[in-house]
Design a protein around this motif. Structure first.
Motif, PDB file in Angstrom:
ATOM      1  N   GLN A  23     -13.824 -17.011  18.943  1.00  0.00           N
ATOM      2  CA  GLN A  23     -13.052 -15.773  19.294  1.00  0.00           C
ATOM      3  C   GLN A  23     -11.432 -16.321  19.598  1.00  0.00           C
ATOM      4  N   ARG A  24     -10.559 -15.828  18.878  1.00  0.00           N
ATOM      5  CA  ARG A  24      -9.310 -16.262  19.012  1.00  0.00           C
ATOM      6  C   ARG A  24      -8.397 -14.847  19.572  1.00  0.00           C
ATOM      7  N   GLN A  25      -7.412 -15.119  20.388  1.00  0.00           N
ATOM      8  CA  GLN A  25      -6.577 -14.170  20.794  1.00  0.00           C
ATOM      9  C   GLN A  25      -5.179 -13.987  20.145  1.00  0.00           C
ATOM     10  N   SER A  26      -4.872 -14.802  19.300  1.00  0.00           N
ATOM     11  CA  SER A  26      -3.676 -14.918  18.713  1.00  0.00           C
ATOM     12  C   SER A  26      -3.633 -14.568  17.098  1.00  0.00           C
ATOM     13  N   TYR A  28      -3.856 -11.533  17.550  1.00  0.00           N
ATOM     14  CA  TYR A  28      -4.582 -10.355  18.072  1.00  0.00           C
ATOM     15  C   TYR A  28      -6.055 -10.969  18.188  1.00  0.00           C
ATOM     16  N   LYS A  29      -6.770 -10.141  18.953  1.00  0.00           N
ATOM     17  CA  LYS A  29      -8.324 -10.539  18.929  1.00  0.00           C
ATOM     18  C   LYS A  29      -8.952 -10.471  17.599  1.00  0.00           C
ATOM     19  N   TRP A  31     -12.298 -12.879  15.136  1.00  0.00           N
ATOM     20  CA  TRP A  31     -13.265 -14.063  15.157  1.00  0.00           C
ATOM     21  C   TRP A  31     -13.295 -14.621  14.058  1.00  0.00           C
ATOM     22  N   THR A 182      -3.400  -5.280  14.371  1.00  0.00           N
ATOM     23  CA  THR A 182      -4.002  -6.187  13.711  1.00  0.00           C
ATOM     24  C   THR A 182      -3.254  -6.321  12.464  1.00  0.00           C
TER      25      THR A 182
END
Length: 223
Positions: A23-26, A28-29, A31, A182
């Motif tokens: 999972q990555r947050q940058s 935006y969320k 995967w 997104t």
């Protein structure tokens, strides 16, 4: 391998990929998934008898040339075991439950749509969000050409601010839940070969082009 065995094998592989997704947050969320399909299934995608469409400039939108787009629709599912095994896996209650738990969403009432995009030199895609009738998006990279890693999706902080290019490593994917931030696309760059991508969406009931759907009369049941 029988069709049912292949579907089960694909389902198990996908469930592992989702459960171990990074999972990555940058920006935006989202995967990133690895070892998406069993290797024999992943490689068989390129042997499907679909040719890249010869098209002019898309203007940065796939819908510019809707007539030449390819889908794992009912015809493809009935003709090709690879299409069937992948579609049946994404339709299965077990995988649906895994996706819902991983991404924190409900897919009940949606329909499965799998596009097989074959992009060649000249293709580009303007930044967009998928917000609307698409409730889940997966971009799975299936090319093994020498330069394929450079053909990944571009993701953005905003429509105007580029963040990074996702590596298009063979048999990997990125997934996200469409929202107003997104932003993703494909910046113009050389494609020396065929960029092969499976674009997998679960779409809301109001999706109009029912012929594109894998199982148009079978929406996802509550899990």
């Amino acid at each position: 391998m029988t069709d049912s065995t292949a579907s089960s094998s694909v389902q198990r592989s996908l469930m592992t990929a989702f459960n171990t997704a990074e999972q990555r947050q940058s920006p935006y969320k989202h995967w990133r998934l690895h070892e998406l399909f069993p290797v024999d299934i992943a490689r068989s995608i390129s042997t499907l008898p679909f040719e890249p469409p010869v098209i002019d400039d898309t203007g940065g939108r796939r819908e510019t040339h809707n007539d030449s787009r390819r889908f794992f629709d009912q015809d493809a599912i009935n003709r090709f075991p690879t299409c069937r095994s992948i579609a049946e896996a994404f339709q299965s209650a077990e995988l649906i439950n895994t996706i819902q738990n991983r991404c924190g969403l409900s897919l009940a009432g949606t329909n499965l749509r799998i596009e097989y995009a074959l992009d060649i030199r000249g293709f580009w895609l303007e930044p967009h969000t998928d917000l609307g009738v698409k409730k889940f998006t997966m971009l799975a990279y299936m090319a093994e050409d020498p330069e394929h890693v450079q053909w990944g999706t571009d993701i953005y902080f905003s429509k105007e601010q580029h963040a990074e290019q996702v590596p298009a490593t063979f048999n990997t994917a990125m997934i996200f839940v469409p929202a107003d931030n997104t932003w993703h696309g494909f910046e113009p760059r050389p494609i020396n070969g065929i960029r092969r991508t499976l674009i997998i969406n679960y779409v809301a009931p109001e999706w109009r082009n029912r012929h594109e759907l894998a199982f148009p009369n079978t929406p996802i049941a509550p899990v």
